[in-house]
Every structure is written in C-alpha cells, then in structure tokens.
Design a protein around this motif. Structure first.
Motif, PDB file in Angstrom:
ATOM      1  N   GLU A  62       0.840  -1.190   0.000  1.00 60.31           N
ATOM      2  CA  GLU A  62       0.000   0.000   0.000  1.00 60.31           C
ATOM      3  C   GLU A  62       0.882   1.250   0.000  1.00 60.31           C
ATOM      4  N   ALA A  63       0.219   2.369  -0.362  1.00 60.37           N
ATOM      5  CA  ALA A  63       0.895   3.664  -0.345  1.00 60.37           C
ATOM      6  C   ALA A  63      -0.031   4.697   0.276  1.00 60.37           C
ATOM      7  N   ARG A  64       0.578   5.738   0.838  1.00 60.95           N
ATOM      8  CA  ARG A  64      -0.206   6.797   1.479  1.00 60.95           C
ATOM      9  C   ARG A  64       0.516   8.127   1.306  1.00 60.95           C
ATOM     10  N   LEU A  65      -0.230   9.160   0.967  1.00 63.21           N
ATOM     11  CA  LEU A  65       0.317  10.505   0.830  1.00 63.21           C
ATOM     12  C   LEU A  65       0.288  11.183   2.194  1.00 63.21           C
ATOM     13  N   LEU A  66       1.477  11.530   2.708  1.00 64.03           N
ATOM     14  CA  LEU A  66       1.584  12.152   4.023  1.00 64.03           C
ATOM     15  C   LEU A  66       1.335  13.651   3.935  1.00 64.03           C
ATOM     16  N   SER A  67       1.114  14.270   5.055  1.00 59.47           N
ATOM     17  CA  SER A  67       0.842  15.714   5.095  1.00 59.47           C
ATOM     18  C   SER A  67       2.053  16.518   4.631  1.00 59.47           C
ATOM     19  N   THR A  68       3.225  15.910   4.676  1.00 61.86           N
ATOM     20  CA  THR A  68       4.440  16.597   4.241  1.00 61.86           C
ATOM     21  C   THR A  68       4.597  16.590   2.723  1.00 61.86           C
ATOM     22  N   GLY A  69       3.736  15.812   2.040  1.00 58.49           N
ATOM     23  CA  GLY A  69       3.853  15.673   0.596  1.00 58.49           C
ATOM     24  C   GLY A  69       4.629  14.439   0.179  1.00 58.49           C
ATOM     25  N   ALA A  70       5.284  13.776   1.149  1.00 60.80           N
ATOM     26  CA  ALA A  70       6.012  12.539   0.840  1.00 60.80           C
ATOM     27  C   ALA A  70       5.040  11.375   0.773  1.00 60.80           C
ATOM     28  N   ILE A  71       5.452  10.310   0.077  1.00 64.44           N
ATOM     29  CA  ILE A  71       4.626   9.111  -0.070  1.00 64.44           C
ATOM     30  C   ILE A  71       5.293   7.964   0.698  1.00 64.44           C
ATOM     31  N   GLN A  72       4.493   7.301   1.545  1.00 63.49           N
ATOM     32  CA  GLN A  72       4.997   6.227   2.395  1.00 63.49           C
ATOM     33  C   GLN A  72       4.438   4.886   1.914  1.00 63.49           C
ATOM     34  N   PHE A  73       5.347   3.876   1.795  1.00 62.36           N
ATOM     35  CA  PHE A  73       4.930   2.516   1.465  1.00 62.36           C
ATOM     36  C   PHE A  73       4.632   1.728   2.740  1.00 62.36           C
ATOM     37  N   TYR A  74       3.670   0.772   2.629  1.00 60.86           N
ATOM     38  CA  TYR A  74       3.305  -0.107   3.747  1.00 60.86           C
ATOM     39  C   TYR A  74       3.091  -1.523   3.234  1.00 60.86           C
ATOM     40  N   TRP A  75       3.369  -2.480   4.100  1.00 61.48           N
ATOM     41  CA  TRP A  75       2.913  -3.852   3.844  1.00 61.48           C
ATOM     42  C   TRP A  75       1.715  -4.082   4.736  1.00 61.48           C
ATOM     43  N   ARG A  76       0.639  -4.646   4.153  1.00 59.00           N
ATOM     44  CA  ARG A  76      -0.602  -4.827   4.900  1.00 59.00           C
ATOM     45  C   ARG A  76      -1.046  -6.275   4.830  1.00 59.00           C
ATOM     46  N   SER A  77      -1.502  -6.809   6.008  1.00 64.36           N
ATOM     47  CA  SER A  77      -2.027  -8.178   6.054  1.00 64.36           C
ATOM     48  C   SER A  77      -2.925  -8.280   7.274  1.00 64.36           C
ATOM     49  N   LYS A  78      -3.240  -9.541   7.649  1.00 64.71           N
ATOM     50  CA  LYS A  78      -4.064  -9.770   8.830  1.00 64.71           C
ATOM     51  C   LYS A  78      -3.414 -10.819   9.722  1.00 64.71           C
ATOM     52  N   LEU A  79      -3.663 -10.695  11.020  1.00 67.82           N
ATOM     53  CA  LEU A  79      -3.179 -11.664  11.995  1.00 67.82           C
ATOM     54  C   LEU A  79      -4.279 -11.877  13.019  1.00 67.82           C
ATOM     55  N   ASN A  80      -4.786 -13.137  13.068  1.00 66.49           N
ATOM     56  CA  ASN A  80      -5.880 -13.467  13.985  1.00 66.49           C
ATOM     57  C   ASN A  80      -7.074 -12.545  13.794  1.00 66.49           C
ATOM     58  N   GLY A  81      -7.374 -12.264  12.523  1.00 66.48           N
ATOM     59  CA  GLY A  81      -8.530 -11.458  12.191  1.00 66.48           C
ATOM     60  C   GLY A  81      -8.327  -9.967  12.327  1.00 66.48           C
ATOM     61  N   LYS A  82      -7.164  -9.554  12.772  1.00 65.18           N
ATOM     62  CA  LYS A  82      -6.896  -8.127  12.946  1.00 65.18           C
ATOM     63  C   LYS A  82      -5.948  -7.632  11.866  1.00 65.18           C
ATOM     64  N   GLN A  83      -6.170  -6.396  11.451  1.00 72.23           N
ATOM     65  CA  GLN A  83      -5.340  -5.814  10.403  1.00 72.23           C
ATOM     66  C   GLN A  83      -3.939  -5.502  10.925  1.00 72.23           C
ATOM     67  N   VAL A  84      -2.933  -5.824  10.105  1.00 70.48           N
ATOM     68  CA  VAL A  84      -1.539  -5.518  10.422  1.00 70.48           C
ATOM     69  C   VAL A  84      -0.996  -4.650   9.300  1.00 70.48           C
ATOM     70  N   ARG A  85      -0.461  -3.520   9.631  1.00 65.65           N
ATOM     71  CA  ARG A  85       0.119  -2.627   8.632  1.00 65.65           C
ATOM     72  C   ARG A  85       1.515  -2.208   9.119  1.00 65.65           C
ATOM     73  N   VAL A  86       2.545  -2.495   8.296  1.00 66.32           N
ATOM     74  CA  VAL A  86       3.939  -2.243   8.679  1.00 66.32           C
ATOM     75  C   VAL A  86       4.553  -1.220   7.723  1.00 66.32           C
ATOM     76  N   PRO A  87       5.077  -0.104   8.236  1.00 62.56           N
ATOM     77  CA  PRO A  87       5.740   0.873   7.362  1.00 62.56           C
ATOM     78  C   PRO A  87       6.988   0.271   6.704  1.00 62.56           C
ATOM     79  N   ILE A  88       7.175   0.573   5.421  1.00 64.65           N
ATOM     80  CA  ILE A  88       8.349   0.094   4.689  1.00 64.65           C
ATOM     81  C   ILE A  88       9.359   1.219   4.498  1.00 64.65           C
ATOM     82  N   GLY A  89       8.912   2.349   3.986  1.00 65.64           N
ATOM     83  CA  GLY A  89       9.813   3.454   3.736  1.00 65.64           C
ATOM     84  C   GLY A  89       9.179   4.421   2.744  1.00 65.64           C
ATOM     85  N   LEU A  90       9.867   5.515   2.455  1.00 66.89           N
ATOM     86  CA  LEU A  90       9.343   6.536   1.555  1.00 66.89           C
ATOM     87  C   LEU A  90       9.580   6.166   0.091  1.00 66.89           C
TER      88      LEU A  90
END
Length: 432
Positions: free
Chosen positions: A26-54
């Motif tokens: 996944e990707a997200r546009l931050l308030s600073t204008g930079a774009i952050q990458f994430y890895w997203r999955s689930k663990l025991n039915g709950k969402q897990v989202r881990v930052p990767i880098g810009l």
C-alpha cells in the motif's frame, strides 16, 4: 502503479498490488507531501500494517534496492515480500509486529548497556577500589589512590573514561611502559599491581559475597592486567641492610636528638624497625605499659586487618613517653588529631644522620635489624613475629594464638644491648 501513486489522496491508504507471499503493498500521501509505502495483512482477524519506507521518485524505475532517499516501487515490493516471509515464519509467536517488538527490546537493552558501560568506567573502578581498601582498613589505600590517580586517571584521561570492560592488556602495558620509561621501575610495578587488584576485585564480586555488590556493575569477566609482566629487577628487595656498625652509629647519633622527632625515630628503631606506615598510625588507645598494638593491613583485599602486638622495652617506653601521646593518634604534631606521615618520619631519620651516614635510607633499618638479630641467634620465626612478616600456613594463621611477647621482648633487648654496645664488641666510628 506509478499512476496510482500520483493520484493518491492525502491521508488515505491505497492498495498498489498483492504480495505473492502474503498481504499487499500500500501507499499513502503524508501531510508533508512525501509518499509512504506499507505492507498490509491480517493476523488473527486483525489488520496488520507495517511501514516500509518513503517513495523515491528519482530512483531507477526497476531498481530492487533502496536508495538513501527511499524506495522505487519494485524495491518496495521486494521489501514487502521479506516482511511477509518473516511474518509467516513467526505467525504463532505474534507475526512481524512481535519481531519488531523484540528488535526494539534488543535495541533498548543495547542502549541501556551502553549507558551503563559509560557510567562504570576505568576511572570509577580505580577510585572505587581505593575506597574499598580504605573501608577494609588497608594502609595501602592512600598509595593506591595516589598511584592510580596520577598514572592512570590523570595521565590517560581517554582510557580512564572508557568502560572498564573495554580496557585491554595492551592498554595496561602502555600505561605501565610510560611510567617505566620515565625511570620509575618500582612505581611502574605498583601501577600494574593496583590495576590488576582493582580489576580482580570487580571480577571476583560475581562469586564472592564479601565484596560489595556494586563491583558487579562493572561486569568484569576478564582481568586485562593478569597477563602483563612486572619488572622483576625493580621488584627485588633491598640488598643493602644496615650493618651492625652502621646500626650502632645510627643509634648513637639519634639517641640524644631532642623533641618529638628524636622520640619518634628512636621508637621506630627500638621496636624492631616496624613498617613506618603502621607505626605512624599508632592509636593512643592501643598503648599499654608493656606493649603497643599496630594493625597489619598487608595482604589480599577482603582479608582481615591483623593485630600486631609489639612489646616495649624500657628505652622504647621512654621514647614513646617523650613523644607525648594524646588525642586519637599517639605520634602527632597536632595534639593527636592527625598522625605524622611516613614521609615525615623518614625525613627526620635521614636528616638526623646525614653527616655520618650520607647514603642512609630509613628502609634499611628494618632489614638491618633482622640481619643483626639473625646474627645474634634469634630464630627466623621470632624475627618474623617481631616484624610481622613470614607468618604463613594454616597452623600459624588460625590455630597459634600465642602472642610471643616474651620472645619478642628478648629479641628487642638483644638489639638494644648491641646498640648500646653492652656485651658486644665496641665499634669505633668516625662521626666526621
């Protein structure tokens, strides 16, 4: 995917692609204008989202390794795959978040260790060891503090500021060599000895309950001074004891020296050449009509300070009375508040006989007395008991409670008779 990144709405996550191993990128546009990458999955039915880098829009489009600024999309996918693998392998223990927590704890522990190491330095160990000797009643605590302060702490401030655990044998040798090359071989050996002793106390604290627990904080498992070598030549005992004639000359010269200085140096000789550091610390409360009690603090750290009882022959008793004991310390220029130093006693003795014995050193009295007593037939054991050395073995240390006062007194009377040339060959000397 590049188009999807350009169309991001501020603050919202957008799925870029599925990750074959597990989850999605996944990707997200931050308030600073930079774009952050994430890895997203689930663990025991709950969402897990881990930052990767810009996102680095200047990175080569097909590069698989991150730049100093961030990731290309392929590099972000590669990193997401690595996270997914680690997540699955650790799924039963809490997945990738648990791994992150473990890493943080490990880093926190390493940080704490670094903080502690900076606190438990070579300097602090040197001073703590000196304090420890003082609490044990060791007379060597002053010398230890002076030697370690002058030749380690002040001479090597960078080494002294290091964690004690990081001092190496090479460092110790460098410290010793500097003193040795200054022409102070005996002092160099003392520096080595005190460094070795300080580190050994810290090392032994792990298994010896009698050592203060604070020494465990230095975490010493290896003594850096143990494998270093002393200068054997500088450790050799004085081979120049005063001969019989010189002892008589010394006595005949000092017997009429007035005042406190004369009384003190006469007492030193007439008690058999006791260790000067122990004699000057004589307490007024440890004087009786028949004897004085000194405290022998030599020996291994942790051992008890041993009482050493020295009989007073009449001439020694007279010298002690002339010293005018009062207050706490018997031999004092300040009414007993403090005692004279060993350097003061030595200086008085040298000054008194400078004209007749120009090469005289006070340390020669002790060896001279023992040599003379040996020639008079006083046994090695009694000489050792009189001068508080050579007392070894389990029987001697723990079971023999006899004080040997009659034998010591007899030896001192023999010494005095020779000094007064009573029953001995009269020796003429030139006082000029």
């Amino acid at each position: 995917m590049y188009k999807a990144i350009k169309d991001l709405e501020p603050g919202k996550f957008r799925k870029l692609c599925a990750i074959q191993v597990a989850g999605s990128l996944e990707a997200r546009l931050l308030s600073t204008g930079a774009i952050q990458f994430y890895w997203r999955s689930k663990l025991n039915g709950k969402q897990v989202r881990v930052p990767i880098g810009l996102f680095d829009d200047r990175a080569p489009p097909k590069s698989l390794k991150p730049t100093v600024l961030g990731y290309s999309i392929p590099a972000a996918i590669r990193k997401a795959e690595e996270i997914a693998h680690a997540h699955l392998e650790n799924k039963d223990a809490g997945g990738y978040p648990a791994l992150l927590d473990e890493k943080k704890e490990r880093e926190r522990g390493q940080y704490q260790a670094k903080v502690e190491a900076k606190e438990w330095t070579v300097k602090k160990l040197c001073l703590a060891y000196s304090d420890y000797l003082e609490k044990l009643g060791r007379i060597s605590h002053r010398e230890a503090r002076n030697v370690l302060t002058r030749h380690v702490i002040d001479a090597w401030p960078d080494l002294a500021a290091l964690p004690a655990t990081s001092l190496t044998p090479d460092d110790v040798v460098n410290i010793i060599r500097k003193v040795h090359e200054a022409g102070k071989g005996r002092t160099a050996n003392k520096v080595r000895s005190y460094i070795r002793a300080a580190f050994q106390v810290a090392k032994d604290a792990r298994l010896d309950a009698s050592i203060p627990v604070a020494f465990k904080n230095y975490k010493i498992n290896f003594n850096p001074a143990s494998d270093t070598k002393p200068d054997k030549k500088s450790n050799q005992a004085d081979k120049r004891p005063l001969h019989k004639a010189d002892l008589i000359t010394y006595w005949q010269t000092i017997k009429d020296v007035p005042g406190l200085r004369g009384a003190v140096i006469r007492l030193h000789l007439l008690t058999g050449g006791q260790r000067i550091q122990q004699l000057v610390a004589l307490l007024t409360a440890d004087i009786t009509k028949e004897h004085i009690t000194l405290y022998d603090g030599k020996g291994r750290p942790g051992g008890e300070v041993r009482q050493h009882i020295v009989p007073l022959i009449p001439a020694a008793r007279k010298a002690l009375d002339e010293a005018g004991p009062m207050g706490l310390y018997a031999l004092s220029t300040e009414n007993g508040r403090t005692h004279i130093s060993n350097a003061t006693l030595s200086g008085w003795a040298q000054a008194a006989v400078a004209d007749v014995l120009p090469t005289f050193q006070p340390k020669q009295i002790r060896s001279g007395v023992e040599t003379l007593l040996a020639s008079l037939g006083v046994s090695k054991e009694i000489r050792g008991r009189l001068q508080s050395h050579g007392i070894t073995g389990v029987q001697a240390k723990h079971y023999d409670a006899y004080d040997y006062l009659p034998e010591k007194r007899s030896a001192l009377l023999k010494l005095y008779n020779v000094l007064e040339q009573k029953g001995a060959d009269v020796i003429h000397f030139n006082a000029a």
